[in-house]
Scaffold this active site. Structure first.
Site, PDB file in Angstrom:
ATOM      1  N   LYS A   1       0.959  -1.147  -0.056  1.00 24.75           N
ATOM      2  CA  LYS A   1       0.504  -0.207   0.042  1.00 24.75           C
ATOM      3  C   LYS A   1       1.277   1.440   0.532  1.00 24.75           C
ATOM      4  O   LYS A   1       1.339   1.187   0.464  1.00 24.75           O
ATOM      5  CB  LYS A   1      -0.815   0.069   1.055  1.00 24.75           C
ATOM      6  CG  LYS A   1      -1.935   1.605   1.517  1.00 24.75           C
ATOM      7  CD  LYS A   1      -2.582   0.907   2.540  1.00 24.75           C
ATOM      8  CE  LYS A   1      -4.215   1.580   2.392  1.00 24.75           C
ATOM      9  NZ  LYS A   1      -4.485   1.374   4.194  1.00 24.75           N
TER      10      LYS A   1
ATOM     11  N   SER B   1      -9.804   0.964   3.420  1.00 27.80           N
ATOM     12  CA  SER B   1      -8.998   2.298   2.364  1.00 27.80           C
ATOM     13  C   SER B   1      -7.657   1.643   1.615  1.00 27.80           C
ATOM     14  O   SER B   1      -7.297   1.994   0.856  1.00 27.80           O
ATOM     15  CB  SER B   1      -8.125   3.172   2.891  1.00 27.80           C
ATOM     16  OG  SER B   1      -7.162   3.035   3.480  1.00 27.80           O
TER      17      SER B   1
ATOM     18  N   SER C   1      -9.723  -1.056   7.612  1.00 28.24           N
ATOM     19  CA  SER C   1      -9.308  -0.379   6.161  1.00 28.24           C
ATOM     20  C   SER C   1      -8.165  -1.927   5.218  1.00 28.24           C
ATOM     21  O   SER C   1      -8.580  -2.041   3.801  1.00 28.24           O
ATOM     22  CB  SER C   1      -8.190   0.302   6.220  1.00 28.24           C
ATOM     23  OG  SER C   1      -8.657   1.888   6.167  1.00 28.24           O
TER      24      SER C   1
END
EC number: 6.3.5.7
Lengths: 524, 507
Positions: A76, A171, A195
């Site tokens: 990420k 996310s 997330s």
């Protein structure tokens, strides 16, 4: 090969059925052909190939570094990676190249993993859709699956396909899409309020949020320091255990990691679950929970019951306060953590040069999106001297109550809690953006964030397909630092439910193309 | 261990409580002026009780450790700008603080020396404000639960008309907190630029917060000086700049710099007090617990878990046992051991290295310590002060001075001659006192006959004086002694001269 699990492909590498560079090339090529998913912000093609070559040398010497050697992974874009841009999907850090690796990134590299690139997210991980980053929304690979197409999209209407694609959740949506579309075998996400688990649920993946303090946060650009945990996204529970084993343990650079040494484990094959006590927290039967998910949840409980486990309803009475509590604590820490982005040392700097203050203001206005600025504003409000007691302190007290709820339940003999991960399956993007980020986050985090408040390990296990052909996942929450037990139960459950593999035309075509290409190459 | 920098100080005024004084004291500030001596100020015709100043201080002492409070960067004075900056110091995203145990030990040690109770569990907080030399946008400090609380500091100062009386006072220590220093901003006005140097950013500080128990600049200055001595004794203060800084601030305080009221701030850059700007006055620091640091736990022998690695924990008892003698104890010992006056002991400790110098001289000479102290304080120290030298830089070593005092003690030279020799020694030409004595012919006249002749010549030349002495005015004898000294260029033993003159006059 690309659809194999991490453990399977590791075995293939060891046996020489595939080489690290070949594997890396295939993944890079698939990343290109799935570019429309917008899963990656940066693809580090050259660096990845170089790492793969190094790995290949090790294999040819017969000295691979371990299970992860040569395995393509993605990270990420809120983890620092030396030499590769780290943007947090924000204008503030566009073009920012960190001089150091996050501890988790370094650990993966040290074990030979091949870093393909950095994945998309909501700006600074603030969101639950992976729709609010400066690089645009991430598309859920399941939008393009045969399963979804058959049930949702009339084949004749191609315009509908464009407007019907569903979000990944967030996310860590980029990481979820990357693993789900087979462009890599595992990916790192981060999990502050859900997330990692939320996009895992929407993308049909295993998403593990380990206990707070088990994995180093050093190098993870923080959202809420006291809740952030690096998350692991994989296609099966076993793979999550492998990655966990390679990441967990004390880090001198993160004082909040526990000192006790961590021993990587292999998951035992659970056959008898009669001694297991599964708690079903009634508060997770939350308003807005889709009947479909409720049905999947009940079925799962029945599954445990019929296999001999003790399944009991439990109460976590303070759950309903967790949303508002989370918002105060999150905003406060965001306000503080974002203070460093002033345009002086790194990142975006506005051309405004009237005064230092006006430069700060313009830099931050230009660098952050509305969501980030909104949280900074409210966070600073909560921290004002006159509000501190009423908001921050109160929220901290509520947080303690929420954590104590879990302690009590676990003390009463419950081993694992079983809950839904999301209220519904993934919604189409067009639907999702009708509500603002704040409303969406509040709704979507509702089932996941309490685990962050309490620091507990939790995992999403893909369970079934919804009527629309989209993944539905369930969440298991375990005791602090009892990852082994949690993953063992999750693996047992995974075996029972036999979640179907995503059927992606593009991947099939791609695998075929590669084979074709190799054939023609060998002829020439 | 620490270099003290009194960077901020605040003062406020408190209306003196007086019996019978009418009416409650008004709220708010009242513009008043006061002399720096701290006496009560007349309230004039208002009929209210007079104002008395109360002074509280917050002293920032830089902890001297090899590395910064939360990072591994070196702490070094005068290094090239931005050469001692870690990723954390520059607050790169994703970096985390890691507490330096050495700094914790320093704070515990200081807390113990200042009679504080040490909090076995203390916490770190973030204090937010935007400033170019504060890269994170917040400072990590200990606002809620600091490492040490509720201590006291005793200090002495001279009072009375001749400043000859020592009075001991006590100021309460509210707390000692660990915190980060900021970087340095340099404003280039011609190019309207601000240059930032982060070498100092993140260096460990102890903030010593004193209660407003002092009432004047002298008291504040004496307290700060005593604190500085304690900090130096506990560790070492190598930072010359810091010494300069504290000296400057002490002068400031003595010159009346504490005439502050609540709306004024002490600006260390301007070196004077300035009215606080509205913005600063209303600054809300939005304190928040630092989430990346677990509570700081220190142990004592009782609470120390058996399985704990002793290298990794801070043990209060262990530190307590190893505390060096504090200045107050050292002074008592000096007074007792050498029979010197208490104020002498203060002067000895106030100058770095002076006590050692004195003790070395005492060791090497037969002269009584009580007599040696005069040479140290009157001659050595005043010379050093005149030339702005430290004790270390003295051109006359303790060995040379002892050598000289031995000549005096053996009556080889007179004390007048000894001063002459000392004047030569300051030149630092490498000559021994004996060489100078020989060269300048300063040795006492040992030949009694020669001395008798000189005495006789003086008597013969001073008929009037002789008459006066014979008439009973013994004071005049001193004049004759002086004349003999002049005749011998100070090379005669005044005691012997006196005997000879008396003998001759009574003949």
């Amino acid at each position: 090969m690309l659809r194999a699990s991490l453990r399977e492909v590791s075995a293939a590498l060891k046996e020489g059925r595939v080489s690290p560079t070949e594997l890396c090339r295939r993944c890079l090529s698939l990343i290109k052909s799935t570019k429309f998913l917008n899963a990656y912000i940066t693809v580090a093609e050259e660096a990845a190939l170089k790492q793969a070559e190094e790995s290949e040398k090790r294999y040819s010497r017969g000295q691979p570094l371990g299970v992860l050697d040569g395995i393509p992974i993605a990270v990420k874009d809120n983890f620092n990676t030396a030499g590769i841009e780290t943007t947090c999907a924000s204008n503030m850090l566009k073009g920012y190249v960190s001089p150091y690796n996050a501890t988790v990134v370094q650990k993966l590299m040290d074990q030979g993993a091949v870093l393909l690139g950095k994945t998309n997210l909501d700006e600074f991980a603030m969101g639950s859709g992976s729709t609010d980053g400066v690089f645009g929304p991430v598309r859920n690979p399941w939008s393009y699956s045969r399963q979804y197409k058959e049930k949702s999209v009339p084949k004749s209407d191609s315009e509908d396909e464009e407007s019907n694609w569903v979000i990944t959740g967030g996310s860590s949506g980029g990481s979820a899409a990357a693993v789900s579309s087979f462009t890599c075998f595992a990916a790192l996400g981060s999990d502050t309020g859900g997330s990692t688990r939320n996009p895992a649920a929407h993308c049909g993946l295993v998403g593990l949020k380990p206990t707070y303090g088990l994995i180093s946060r050093h190098g993870l650009i923080p959202l809420v320091n006291s809740m952030d945990v690096p998350g692991i996204l994989t296609r099966c529970v076993d793979d999550a255990a492998v990655v966990l084993g390679s990441l967990a343990g004390h880090d001198l650079k993160d004082s909040t990691t526990i000192q006790d040494s961590f021993k990587p484990f292999e998951l035992p094959n659970l056959t008898d679950i009669s001694k297991l006590s599964i708690g079903i927290p009634k508060e997770y039967h939350a308003p807005g929970l889709s009947s479909e998910i409720l049905a999947v949840w009940s079925k799962a409980a029945d599954l445990f019951k019929s296999a001999g486990a003790k399944v009991i309803e439990v109460s976590l009475p303070h759950t309903r306060y967790s949303i508002v509590c989370y918002h105060v604590l999150c905003a406060a820490e965001v306000a503080s953590n974002m203070a460093r982005f002033d345009g002086l040392e790194y990142g975006h700097r506005s051309d405004m040069n009237k005064s230092t203050e006006s430069m700060y203001a313009a830099t931050r206005r230009e660098g952050f999106n509305d969501v980030v600025r909104g949280r900074i504003l409210s966070g600073n409000y909560f921290l004002l001297k006159q509000n501190y007691e009423n908001y921050f302190i109160k929220a901290q007290k509520v947080r303690r109550l929420i954590a104590n709820d879990f302690v009590k339940v676990f003390r009463s003999g419950v081993d694992i809690l079983l809950t839904p991960t999301t209220l519904s399956d993934a919604v189409p993007y067009m639907e999702f953006i009708k509500e603002d980020n704040r409303t969406r986050s509040a709704q979507d985090d509702i089932l996941t964030q309490a685990a962050n408040m309490a620091g507990l390990p939790a995992i999403n296990v893909p369970t079934a397909l919804s009527e629309r052909g989209l993944p539905v996942g369930l969440q298991f929450i375990g005791r602090s630092f009892q990852e082994k037990q949690l993953l063992t139960v999750a693996r047992w459950f995974e075996k029972q439910v036999k979640f179907p593999m995503i059927q992606l035309e593009v991947v099939k075509r791609h695998d075929h193309d590669v084979v074709q290409h190799q054939k023609s190459a060998s002829f020439s | 261990m620490a270099a003290a920098v009194a960077r901020g100080c605040g003062g406020l005024w408190r209306r003196a409580r007086q019996c019978g004084a009418g009416g409650p004291a008004p709220h708010g500030q009242r513009a008043v002026a006061s002399s720096a001596t701290g006496g009560a100020v007349s309230a004039g015709k208002s009929g209210l009780a007079p104002w008395v100043p109360v002074v509280g201080l917050e002293i920032h002492a830089q902890i001297s450790s090899n590395s910064k409070l939360f990072s591994g960067s070196q702490v070094q004075f005068a290094a090239p700008p931005n050469s001692l900056v870690s990723f954390f110091d520059a607050s790169l995203p994703g970096t985390l603080p890691v507490l330096n145990r050495r700094c914790v030990e320093a704070a515990v040690m200081t807390g113990l020396a200042l009679n504080c109770s040490i909090n076995k569990k203390s916490l770190f907080d973030r204090k937010h404000y935007f400033y170019a030399d504060l890269p994170a946008g917040y400072q990590i400090t200990q606002q809620r639960v600091p490492i040490a609380v509720n201590g006291s500091l005793s200090y002495s100062l001279c009072t009375g008309n001749k400043m000859s009386q020592m009075v001991t006072k006590t100021v309460r220590i509210k707390q000692i907190q660990l915190e980060q220093d900021s970087g340095k901003s340099l404003h280039d006005d011609t190019r309207s630029q601000t240059l930032v140097d982060l070498n100092r950013a993140g260096v460990g500080l102890m903030e010593v917060v004193m209660e407003p128990d002092m009432c004047c600049g002298e008291e504040a200055a004496a307290a700060v000086r005593e604190l500085q001595l304690i900090l130096q004794t506990l560790g070492s203060s190598q930072a010359v700049m810091a010494d300069y800084e504290i000296q400057r601030q002490i002068e400031e305080l003595e010159n009346g710099g504490t005439i502050l009221n609540e709306t004024r701030a002490f600006d260390s850059k301007l070196g004077c007090t300035v009215p606080m700007r509205d913005k600063e006055g209303k600054q809300d620091y939005r304190f928040m617990p630092e989430p990346n640091l677990p509570p700081l736990i220190v142990y004592d022998a009782k609470s120390l878990p058996a399985n704990m690695n002793h290298q990794q924990v801070v043990n209060i008892d262990w530190i307590h046992e190893r505390l060096p003698d504090l200045p107050s104890v050292k002074r008592e010992k000096l007074v007792e051991q050498y029979g010197i006056l208490p104020e002498h002991s203060f002067t000895l400790l106030n100058e770095e290295g002076l006590t050692e110098f004195y003790e070395n001289v005492v060791k090497q000479t037969q002269m009584k310590p009580k007599k040696v102290i005069g040479w140290i304080l009157n001659d050595l120290l005043s010379y050093l002060k005149q030339h702005s030298l430290t004790v270390k830089e003295s051109p006359v070593s303790s060995f040379l001075l002892a050598d000289l005092l031995n000549l005096l003690e053996k009556k080889d030279i007179s004390s007048t001659a000894a001063k002459q020799v000392l004047a030569e020694l300051w030149k630092g030409e490498g000559k021994t006192p004996l060489e100078i004595v020989k060269e300048k012919k300063l040795e006492l006249i040992q030949d009694q006959k020669e001395l008798e002749q000189i005495c006789q010549a003086v008597i013969d030349g001073q008929e009037n004086e002789v008459m006066a002495i014979k008439a009973g005015n013994q004071k005049v004898l001193n004049k004759l002694i002086g004349l003999v000294q002049r005749e011998t260029q100070g090379r005669s033993n005044p005691v012997l001269v006196k005997q000879l003159l008396e003998k001759k006059l009574s003949e």
